[in-house]
Design an enzyme around this catalytic site. Structure first.
Site, PDB file in Angstrom:
ATOM      1  N   ASN A  74      38.594  34.427  48.030  1.00 51.19           N
ATOM      2  CA  ASN A  74      39.526  33.982  47.017  1.00 51.19           C
ATOM      3  C   ASN A  74      39.903  32.530  47.293  1.00 51.19           C
ATOM      4  OD1 ASN A  74      42.263  33.585  45.776  1.00 51.19           O
ATOM      5  ND2 ASN A  74      41.770  35.618  44.988  1.00 51.19           N
ATOM      6  N   HIS A  93      38.138  34.085  42.121  1.00 52.92           N
ATOM      7  CA  HIS A  93      38.401  35.300  42.886  1.00 52.92           C
ATOM      8  C   HIS A  93      37.251  35.455  43.877  1.00 52.92           C
ATOM      9  CE1 HIS A  93      41.062  37.360  39.613  1.00 52.92           C
ATOM     10  NE2 HIS A  93      41.425  36.096  39.824  1.00 52.92           N
ATOM     11  N   GLU A 116      35.125  37.808  44.399  1.00 54.30           N
ATOM     12  CA  GLU A 116      33.892  38.328  43.806  1.00 54.30           C
ATOM     13  C   GLU A 116      33.175  37.243  43.004  1.00 54.30           C
ATOM     14  OE1 GLU A 116      37.061  41.617  43.871  1.00 54.30           O
ATOM     15  OE2 GLU A 116      36.989  39.489  43.361  1.00 54.30           O
ATOM     16  N   SER A 165      40.143  46.128  45.080  1.00 55.10           N
ATOM     17  CA  SER A 165      39.615  46.576  43.799  1.00 55.10           C
ATOM     18  C   SER A 165      39.468  45.398  42.833  1.00 55.10           C
ATOM     19  CB  SER A 165      40.577  47.628  43.230  1.00 55.10           C
ATOM     20  OG  SER A 165      40.061  48.223  42.078  1.00 55.10           O
ATOM     21  N   CYS A 222      39.302  42.950  39.654  1.00 57.07           N
ATOM     22  CA  CYS A 222      40.034  42.819  38.396  1.00 57.07           C
ATOM     23  C   CYS A 222      39.066  42.954  37.209  1.00 57.07           C
ATOM     24  CB  CYS A 222      40.738  41.465  38.365  1.00 57.07           C
ATOM     25  SG  CYS A 222      39.615  40.080  38.050  1.00 57.07           S
ATOM     26  N   CYS A 232      36.294  40.122  37.212  1.00 56.74           N
ATOM     27  CA  CYS A 232      35.242  40.318  38.210  1.00 56.74           C
ATOM     28  C   CYS A 232      34.389  41.538  37.879  1.00 56.74           C
ATOM     29  CB  CYS A 232      35.867  40.442  39.598  1.00 56.74           C
ATOM     30  SG  CYS A 232      36.738  38.929  40.097  1.00 56.74           S
TER      31      CYS A 232
END
Length: 156
Positions: free
Chosen positions: A42, A53, A55, A80, A82, A85
């Site tokens: 991030n 982010h 990912e 987890s 968003c 992503c």
């Protein structure tokens, strides 16, 4: 898969890099055929970005891959993912996402599953601990990040 914990540890290393750089402790690695092909963490705060982010950073750092590459990948992420992503995972046909923790924040796992993405949750306590400690130590930064997306959800 027995390598899931190994690759999650690598994603945790990425989360720790972000934390060391003053960012949110979230990390990801993209794995193809049991080999890490990309890493990300991030960088919202560090780069004043609205999309970096962990990912998305890992996907960007992978460069342009072919369809055949993506369908042989697994994305490992400490939290987890968003909706943004998750949408990228769906767009690039990544068939499997392994999540370190989804008890602190729940992302768009149902969206992934409804698009035939295999979702594995490891319930890794280190992933949870990294985020909770960040929130405890940086409540103003955390609240500011949540307000950017209109989220006032408290962390569990």
């Amino acid at each position: 898969m027995t390598n899931d914990n190994y690759f999650m540890d690598e994603a945790i290393h990425e989360a720790q890099k972000s934390l060391e750089d003053g960012g949110l402790p979230i990390g990801a690695v993209l794995v193809k055929n049991n080999e890490i092909i990309s890493r990300g963490h991030n960088r919202l705060i560090q780069e004043e970005s609205v999309i970096l982010h962990a990912e998305m950073d890992a996907l960007e750092n992978a460069g342009c891959l072919s369809y055949e590459d993506y369908i042989n990948c697994t994305l490992y992420t400490t939290l987890s993912p968003c909706p943004m992503c998750s949408g990228a995972v769906i767009l690039y046909n990544i068939p499997r996402v392994v999540i370190g923790d989804n008890t602190t924040l729940m992302g768009a796992e149902k969206l992934l599953e409804s698009n035939d993405v295999e979702v594995v949750v490891l319930n890794n306590p280190k992933c949870r601990e990294l985020l909770l400690n960040f929130i405890k130590d940086n409540p103003n930064i955390w609240e500011k990040e949540l307000r950017k997306v209109g989220n006032t959800t408290e962390v569990k």
